[in-house]
Design a protein around this motif. Structure first.
Motif, mmCIF file in Angstrom:
data_model
loop_
_atom_site.group_PDB
_atom_site.id
_atom_site.type_symbol
_atom_site.label_atom_id
_atom_site.label_comp_id
_atom_site.label_asym_id
_atom_site.label_seq_id
_atom_site.Cartn_x
_atom_site.Cartn_y
_atom_site.Cartn_z
ATOM 1 N N THR A 310 0.843 -1.205 0.000
ATOM 2 C CA THR A 310 0.000 0.000 0.000
ATOM 3 C C THR A 310 0.868 1.241 0.000
ATOM 4 O O THR A 310 0.622 2.203 -0.745
ATOM 5 C CB THR A 310 -0.898 0.014 1.265
ATOM 6 O OG1 THR A 310 -1.526 -1.249 1.383
ATOM 7 C CG2 THR A 310 -1.928 1.116 1.211
ATOM 8 N N CYS A 311 1.891 1.252 0.828
ATOM 9 C CA CYS A 311 2.775 2.428 0.907
ATOM 10 C C CYS A 311 3.558 2.614 -0.397
ATOM 11 O O CYS A 311 3.756 3.743 -0.834
ATOM 12 C CB CYS A 311 3.740 2.292 2.080
ATOM 13 S SG CYS A 311 2.924 2.348 3.686
ATOM 14 N N CYS A 314 1.790 4.698 -2.717
ATOM 15 C CA CYS A 314 1.235 5.931 -2.149
ATOM 16 C C CYS A 314 1.952 7.166 -2.713
ATOM 17 O O CYS A 314 3.182 7.184 -2.794
ATOM 18 C CB CYS A 314 1.403 5.882 -0.629
ATOM 19 S SG CYS A 314 0.905 7.399 0.173
ATOM 20 N N VAL A 316 2.551 9.978 -1.397
ATOM 21 C CA VAL A 316 3.383 10.751 -0.457
ATOM 22 C C VAL A 316 4.447 9.880 0.205
ATOM 23 O O VAL A 316 5.005 10.252 1.241
ATOM 24 C CB VAL A 316 2.519 11.473 0.609
ATOM 25 C CG1 VAL A 316 1.541 12.435 -0.037
ATOM 26 C CG2 VAL A 316 1.775 10.486 1.505
ATOM 27 N N LEU A 317 4.756 8.744 -0.427
ATOM 28 C CA LEU A 317 5.711 7.820 0.195
ATOM 29 C C LEU A 317 7.057 8.482 0.502
ATOM 30 O O LEU A 317 7.637 8.264 1.556
ATOM 31 C CB LEU A 317 5.909 6.594 -0.715
ATOM 32 C CG LEU A 317 6.993 5.614 -0.252
ATOM 33 C CD1 LEU A 317 6.642 5.001 1.093
ATOM 34 C CD2 LEU A 317 7.216 4.509 -1.277
ATOM 35 N N CYS A 320 6.541 10.398 3.664
ATOM 36 C CA CYS A 320 6.012 9.635 4.801
ATOM 37 C C CYS A 320 6.903 8.446 5.141
ATOM 38 O O CYS A 320 7.246 8.232 6.300
ATOM 39 C CB CYS A 320 4.594 9.159 4.480
ATOM 40 S SG CYS A 320 3.902 8.099 5.758
ATOM 41 N N GLY A 321 7.244 7.667 4.110
ATOM 42 C CA GLY A 321 8.083 6.491 4.349
ATOM 43 C C GLY A 321 7.345 5.384 5.092
ATOM 44 O O GLY A 321 7.976 4.494 5.646
ATOM 45 N N GLY A 322 6.010 5.482 5.158
ATOM 46 C CA GLY A 322 5.264 4.455 5.892
ATOM 47 C C GLY A 322 5.178 4.755 7.377
ATOM 48 O O GLY A 322 4.689 3.938 8.150
ATOM 49 N N PRO A 338 0.710 -0.223 6.355
ATOM 50 C CA PRO A 338 0.911 1.228 6.501
ATOM 51 C C PRO A 338 0.858 1.581 7.984
ATOM 52 O O PRO A 338 0.452 0.761 8.815
ATOM 53 C CB PRO A 338 -0.282 1.832 5.762
ATOM 54 C CG PRO A 338 -0.917 0.726 5.011
ATOM 55 C CD PRO A 338 -0.560 -0.543 5.680
ATOM 56 N N SER A 339 1.221 2.787 8.304
ATOM 57 C CA SER A 339 1.164 3.247 9.691
ATOM 58 C C SER A 339 -0.275 3.284 10.192
ATOM 59 O O SER A 339 -1.206 3.546 9.421
ATOM 60 C CB SER A 339 1.761 4.654 9.763
ATOM 61 O OG SER A 339 1.456 5.243 10.995
ATOM 62 N N CYS A 342 -1.821 6.359 9.166
ATOM 63 C CA CYS A 342 -1.755 6.555 7.711
ATOM 64 C C CYS A 342 -2.594 7.751 7.237
ATOM 65 O O CYS A 342 -2.094 8.642 6.543
ATOM 66 C CB CYS A 342 -2.196 5.277 7.017
ATOM 67 S SG CYS A 342 -2.317 5.419 5.244
ATOM 68 N N LEU A 345 -1.053 11.003 8.356
ATOM 69 C CA LEU A 345 0.217 11.345 7.699
ATOM 70 C C LEU A 345 -0.046 11.865 6.285
ATOM 71 O O LEU A 345 0.540 12.869 5.866
ATOM 72 C CB LEU A 345 1.128 10.114 7.674
ATOM 73 C CG LEU A 345 1.658 9.687 9.049
ATOM 74 C CD1 LEU A 345 2.285 8.299 8.984
ATOM 75 C CD2 LEU A 345 2.680 10.704 9.559
ATOM 76 N N LYS A 346 -0.938 11.180 5.585
ATOM 77 C CA LYS A 346 -1.241 11.587 4.214
ATOM 78 C C LYS A 346 -1.839 12.999 4.202
ATOM 79 O O LYS A 346 -1.421 13.866 3.425
ATOM 80 C CB LYS A 346 -2.230 10.583 3.609
ATOM 81 C CG LYS A 346 -2.303 10.634 2.135
ATOM 82 C CD LYS A 346 -2.705 9.285 1.593
ATOM 83 C CE LYS A 346 -2.691 9.334 0.090
ATOM 84 N NZ LYS A 346 -3.921 8.966 -0.524
HETATM 85 S S1 SF4 Z 1 1.609 5.125 5.853
HETATM 86 FE FE1 SF4 Z 1 2.353 6.884 4.725
HETATM 87 S S2 SF4 Z 1 3.318 6.045 2.864
HETATM 88 FE FE2 SF4 Z 1 2.015 4.440 3.760
HETATM 89 S S3 SF4 Z 1 0.075 4.631 2.669
HETATM 90 FE FE3 SF4 Z 1 -0.096 5.824 4.584
HETATM 91 S S4 SF4 Z 1 0.514 7.916 4.036
HETATM 92 FE FE4 SF4 Z 1 1.190 6.577 2.383
#
Ligand code: SF4
Length: 703
Positions: A310-311, A314, A316-317, A320-322, A338-339, A342, A345-346
């Motif tokens: 998923t990351c 993404c 914004v990887l 964010c880097g997850g 993902p976090s 998530c 962060l997004k």
């Molecule tokens: S954790 Fe960060 S990189 Fe991963 S999907 Fe969510 S926003 Fe995107």
């Protein structure tokens, strides 16, 4: 991170050391022994030598490290210092709750250059929500006193405040309270949580909303203090490195040593499950290189390959880097998620990017890889070219903002923007804009008026403009040079797109070469073309221009035969050639993307090499304009390494062209230079990826 004391005098209920799943602290010695620290130092020293590190970062941590007392802490610091190689600098920090901090500790830290970071969750109300003694008393007054001691008596040691977020606190009150302590930096830390033990929240993006409120205030205040979360998002959004362990794709370089000398992973992982940070290694039996092979440690060093599917998809990887590794945990799938933050962060990253107007000239990873691997795809070069247009436009707009309103701007405003953009795209317009911005007091050279005339002519308009005459002429970019002797100013008149220049005695029109149907401007008139390493040639005679056409026809045919995939990319990247004097050689100018200087060689083969090599340099310059491949923070970043990268990247195309002729050349030199660049320690993560991609191409050719 060196755990020098495993107990704490506070009982904060959000603490990841004592209040979460991992309870291994119960079996650890209370304080690290000096002998253990000596062994820690020996391992760090061994690692510094094997990796050629000239600097290592260590944080004295706990529990609460000040519970060691000044004497034990002094002995531990001395043991650490004495075990390191003499040529390796120690960047030593301590993270404390501050309640015990006094002058004795501060004098000790000053003697050893230890920087002090203090945990504070904001104003009194915010801090008292969690950061209390076991009996419920507030720690706020003592912490505030400690910060004041640092701020007024030991500002050289004061490194910043660490604030754990609770969305029930008023974000602006928290921010104002933190800033009132005048910290050199602020860390805003998400509370520790996993998918199995999610954070407190009422809405889907509460944490993003809370942080965005602070971000907007921070931006409106003129960014008075570095806030690592925000600075990291801004940096990564512009291609720079991540500035915090909890965001971005930088490989983690954090290891923990417990009080008993065992190596553990980042202690935030304690929230996942009991024993989560364990590596089964310790300073007595294992080197740091061995610990780095541990699956859990290695997983945090794999960049985009180390995050969930998923990351990886993404947008914004990069920023964010997850999220923090620990926040990805879910029983069953482990850290391959993902976090748990998530959505926050997004939302936060996109909010920051919107607010700082990050240019939308993002270079997708696949495009960058294609450029790094060789000549790049047409799509990738189109992205670079668009970026260059944007930079030129921004610089010219900055000249307008500096100079104020004028008749030429009034005229430009009446022309269709796409035409203006096209006229601005001449490579030497950026050279001009940079010169004007650097030297605003220099007299007007008339370039802007000339551009306005060209734009009006292309739009088929009718207009007239007074234009300064310089060196007896008026130069209209992409049109020609009009000789106007004995005048300081003249009128350029445009009637339905036709240009006439008052009192002009002669016109030298620009010429284009036709290379495979692609019009290539021969720039032998622009007064600003004189930026190459070689003296530029004067106006080509008709006979010379004919010879240039013959040579370019032959060179283009040769490239099309031997390396056909280079033709479309050359067509996108190359718009202009500038004849230069002297021995056959090429030259490109960083501020003039799209143009290469060429001293015409006697044979088409050499012309191919000049064109390919200089176009490569130009492309790399375009990449460096948009992405940060070199790390400004490293002491080893040097102009020499950058020059070597330009040379090696140019040689990549030259080598490719040469290796495809019968008896192709060896590539040892290019590969060696790439190794030197990789070993320089001056690249960002993106820079390493770029150079490793170059290396991959060379390796494939070797094989
Ligand atoms: S954790 Fe960060 S990189 Fe991963 S999907 Fe969510 S926003 Fe995107």
């Amino acid at each position: 991170m060196l755990k020098v004391h495993s107990r704490c005098d506070l009982a904060c209920d959000h603490c990841y050391v004592y209040e979460h799943a991992d309870q291994s602290w119960r079996g650890k010695p209370v304080t690290m022994a000096v002998e253990t620290m000596a062994q820690v130092a020996a391992r760090i020293g061994e690692h510094a030598r094997s990796q050629g590190l000239d600097r290592v970062h260590a944080v004295l941590h706990g529990g609460e490290p000040l519970l060691c007392g000044p004497e034990r802490l002094s002995a531990l610091i001395r043991a650490l210092e004495s075990g390191l190689p003499g040529d390796c600098e120690l960047d030593l920090h301590i993270h404390t709750n501050g309640v015990l901090l006094d002058r004795r500790f501060c004098e000790l830290f000053r003697a050893h250059g230890v920087k002090v970071g203090i945990s504070l969750d904001g104003d009194r109300a915010a801090n008292d929500r969690h950061r209390r003694y076991r009996d419920g008393r507030s720690s706020f007054d003592k912490v505030a006193r400690a910060i004041e001691l640092l701020r007024t008596g030991y500002p050289d040691l004061y490194s910043g405040l660490l604030c754990t977020i609770d969305i029930r606190n008023d974000p602006i009150a928290v921010y104002d309270a933190l800033v009132s302590h005048d910290p050199p930096a602020i860390d805003l830390l998400l509370p520790h949580a996993t998918w199995d033990d999610p954070p407190f929240r009422a809405g889907e993006t509460d944490y993003a909303d809370w942080l965005a409120t602070i971000f907007d205030k921070w931006l409106a205040d003129g960014r008075p203090v570095p806030v690592r979360t925000f600075d990291s998002i801004i940096s990564t959004s512009q291609g720079g490195p991540a500035l915090t362990e909890s965001l971005g794709l930088e490989p983690s370089d954090l290891l923990v040593v417990e009080t008993d000398g065992t190596f553990e992973q980042a202690d935030s992982i304690k929230i996942a499950f009991d024993g989560a940070p364990e590596t089964g290694t310790d300073v007595f039996r294992h080197s740091i290189d061995q610990v780095a092979e541990h699956e859990g440690v290695a997983a945090r060093r794999r960049g985009r390959d180390g995050v969930s599917a998923t990351c990886r998809a993404c947008p914004v990887l990069e920023s964010c880097g997850g999220g923090l590794f620990a926040h990805r945990y879910r029983a069953g799938s482990g850290f391959d998620n993902p976090s748990v933050f998530c959505a926050d962060l997004k939302e936060l990253i996109e909010h920051v990017q919107r607010r700082i107007s990050v240019p939308r000239h993002i270079v997708p990873h696949a495009a960058l890889r294609s450029i790094a691997a060789g000549q790049g795809t047409v799509e990738a070069l189109t992205i670079l070219q668009r970026g260059q247009r944007s930079i030129r436009r921004a610089l010219i707009t900055a000249v307008r903002d500096q100079a104020g309103p004028s008749p030429e701007w009034d005229l430009l405003r009446r022309v269709e923007p796409a035409i203006v953009d096209d006229v601005f795209s001449h490579p030497y317009n950026r050279v001009w804009a940079v010169g004007r911005l650097r030297h605003p007091d220099r007299r007007d050279d008339g370039r802007l008026a000339a551009l306005a005339c060209v734009a009006a002519a292309r739009a088929g308009m009718s207009a007239a403009l007074r234009v300064p005459v310089r060196d007896g002429a008026v130069f209209l970019p992409t049109v020609g040079r009009y000789e106007v002797p004995d005048a300081v100013e003249t009128t350029v008149e445009i009637r339905s797109g036709e240009v006439t220049v008052e009192r002009a005695t002669a016109v030298r029109r620009v010429r284009f070469l036709d290379v495979g149907g692609h019009p290539l401007l021969v720039e032998d008139l622009d007064p600003l073309r004189d930026r190459h390493r070689r003296p530029v040639a004067g106006r080509l005679t008709d006979e010379q221009a004919g010879h240039w056409q013959v040579m370019f026809d032959a060179a283009w045919d040769l490239i099309a035969t031997r390396c056909p995939e280079y033709v479309p990319t050359l067509t996108v990247a190359l718009s202009t050639v500038v004849p230069v004097e002297g021995e056959p050689m090429g030259s490109s100018v960083r501020d003039a993307f799209g143009s290469v200087g060429v001293a015409l060689p006697p044979d088409p083969e050499t012309l191919c090499l000049l064109l390919l090599g200089e176009t490569q340099r130009m492309k790399l310059g375009g990449v460096l304009d948009m992405l940060q491949l070199f790390d400004d923070r490293t002491s080893t970043a040097s102009a020499d390494t950058e020059r070597l990268l330009f040379d090696s990247y140019a040689r990549l195309a030259i080598t490719d062209f040469r290796r495809r002729r019968p008896g192709g050349q060896t590539i040892t030199e290019a590969a060696t230079d790439v190794d030197v660049i990789l070993a320089s320690g001056s690249l960002t993560r993106l820079g390493r990826e770029f150079v490793e991609e170059m290396r991959g191409t060379l390796d494939a050719w070797s094989a």
